[in-house]
Enzyme design. Structure first.
Site, PDB file in Angstrom:
ATOM      1  N   PHE A 173       0.824  -1.202   0.000  1.00 58.22           N
ATOM      2  CA  PHE A 173       0.000   0.000   0.000  1.00 58.22           C
ATOM      3  C   PHE A 173       0.859   1.253   0.000  1.00 58.22           C
ATOM      4  CE2 PHE A 173       0.820  -0.868   4.457  1.00 58.22           C
ATOM      5  CZ  PHE A 173       0.927   0.376   5.040  1.00 58.22           C
ATOM      6  N   ALA A 189       9.788  -2.000   1.133  1.00 63.59           N
ATOM      7  CA  ALA A 189       8.443  -2.177   0.584  1.00 63.59           C
ATOM      8  C   ALA A 189       7.410  -1.902   1.671  1.00 63.59           C
ATOM      9  CB  ALA A 189       8.294  -3.605   0.071  1.00 63.59           C
ATOM     10  N   LYS A 190       6.336  -1.250   1.283  1.00 60.01           N
ATOM     11  CA  LYS A 190       5.226  -1.048   2.233  1.00 60.01           C
ATOM     12  C   LYS A 190       4.292  -2.256   2.100  1.00 60.01           C
ATOM     13  CE  LYS A 190       3.295   2.972   3.252  1.00 60.01           C
ATOM     14  NZ  LYS A 190       3.694   3.412   4.580  1.00 60.01           N
ATOM     15  N   ILE A 191       4.731  -3.349   2.708  1.00 59.10           N
ATOM     16  CA  ILE A 191       3.949  -4.597   2.682  1.00 59.10           C
ATOM     17  C   ILE A 191       3.053  -4.601   3.915  1.00 59.10           C
ATOM     18  CG2 ILE A 191       4.101  -7.124   2.793  1.00 59.10           C
ATOM     19  CD1 ILE A 191       6.882  -6.838   1.410  1.00 59.10           C
ATOM     20  N   TYR A 249       3.566  -4.282   8.855  1.00 55.64           N
ATOM     21  CA  TYR A 249       3.070  -3.307   9.826  1.00 55.64           C
ATOM     22  C   TYR A 249       2.622  -3.927  11.142  1.00 55.64           C
ATOM     23  CZ  TYR A 249       4.276   0.438   6.889  1.00 55.64           C
ATOM     24  OH  TYR A 249       5.045   1.336   6.184  1.00 55.64           O
TER      25      TYR A 249
END
Ligand SMILES: Cc1ncc(COP(=O)(O)O)c(C=O)c1O
Length: 323
Positions: free
Chosen positions: A34, A156-158, A162
């Site tokens: 995202f 990476a915004k995986i 989070y």
């Protein structure tokens, strides 16, 4: 969280109808990537800040996670973001594109799944609280380490990454702090749960190297703004005690924007208020994002753009409305 319309694989639908099946591995295994982006009010209508860089990072995150083929190109996503902001009619908003594994990959082979894409926008005020921009926030060094770069992919915004941020943030809030500072696996300062970190010491600005952090787009903007303002900016390893010795410390990210750390682990940082360098950068950042600095107009994608008809962007907002 007000959101009216969501873009779902090419169609703009009312937010209540933007749903996904319970059985998808994006949800079950965190197989999604995202972005967090902001659109700001300018004298020429809403403009999305550094949209192309965010979309490039989104597609890069998908590549890192080895996502199945995505029907949409970077240019399509840029246009879809503009369409979604326009459909919601917000002057300023947060923008959340998400690519998720919508079918398959139950055996954890991401390549045998299918990818879906959605873009939501909502009105979102200051992420670290209403007073944060003015007074700064209190942080602690988390008992949770940031990802080892060969365990999770830090560039990476995986979505699954989070859980690590949520563990740290939840712990810090329960301990009475506003934000968590995370050390990397070798013990040097990495970043916060959703922001990069900067220190000011002896007039030089220092930020942590990119090895184990998300390469923040706000971080990149701040480095550019600081150098353009004549500051020396160094990227170098930062130890925990260097945090305590800083004259100023601040965090930056799309959601949080630029916010001072007024206290770390119970030690007051500098004067215990937002310092002058942080304040200057905060103002420069907001001026750039709101289209008040023609020099950085290249960072803006206007939502209702017809560049030929757009007036020059030099007119600032009346003072007081800016920061
Ligand atoms: C872990 C982490 N670090 C840093 C940032 C700041 O990145 P950006 O400035 O691109 O929003 C974010 C926010 O996306 C984040 O989640």
């Amino acid at each position: 969280m007000r959101s009216k319309q969501v873009w779902m694989d090419g169609r703009v639908v009312p937010t209540e109808q933007a749903t996904v099946p319970f059985l998808n591995t994006g949800l079950h295994y965190g197989l999604a990537v995202f972005e967090g982006i902001r659109a700001y009010r300018t004298t020429c209508g809403p403009a999305v800040f550094r949209l192309r860089e965010h979309v490039e990072r989104l597609m890069g995150s998908a590549r890192v996670l080895a996502m199945p083929p995505i029907r949409w190109s970077e240019a399509d996503i840029v246009e879809a973001v503009r369409e979604t902001v326009a459909a919601n009619g917000f002057d300023e908003c947060y923008v959340r594109p998400l690519i998720y594994v919508s079918e398959g990959a139950w055996n954890l082979d991401v390549g045998n799944g299918k990818a879906g894409v959605g873009i939501a926008v909502w009105e979102w005020g200051p992420y670290l609280g209403a007073e944060a921009r003015e007074k700064g926030v209190r942080a602690n060094v988390s008992s949770f380490a940031r990802h080892h770069p060969n365990v999770m992919m830090t560039k990476a915004k995986i979505a699954g990454n989070y859980a690590n941020s949520a563990l740290a943030k939840t712990e810090s809030v329960r301990l009475g702090f506003d934000e968590a500072i995370m050390l990397d696996p070798s013990g040097f300062v990495a970043e916060c749960t959703g922001e990069n970190l900067f220190l000011v010491r002896d007039a030089a600005i220092v930020t942590t190297p990119t090895a184990t952090i998300l390469e923040g787009i706000t971080r990149d903007s701040i480095i550019t703004l600081a150098r353009d303002l004549g500051h020396e900016v160094r990227e170098e390893p930062v130890s925990r005690d260097q945090l305590y010795l800083a004259d100023e410390a601040f965090v930056c990210g799309t959601a949080a924007e630029v916010v001072a750390l007024r206290e770390i682990d119970g030690r007051t940082i500098g004067s215990g208020r937002t310092g002058s360098v942080t304040r200057d950068l905060q103002q420069a950042f907001h001026a750039a994002a709101r289209g008040e600095s023609p020099r950085y107009e290249k960072w803006l994608t206007f939502v209702g753009d017809d560049p030929a008809k757009r007036p020059a962007l030099a007119t600032p907002f009346p003072s007081g409305e800016r920061v």
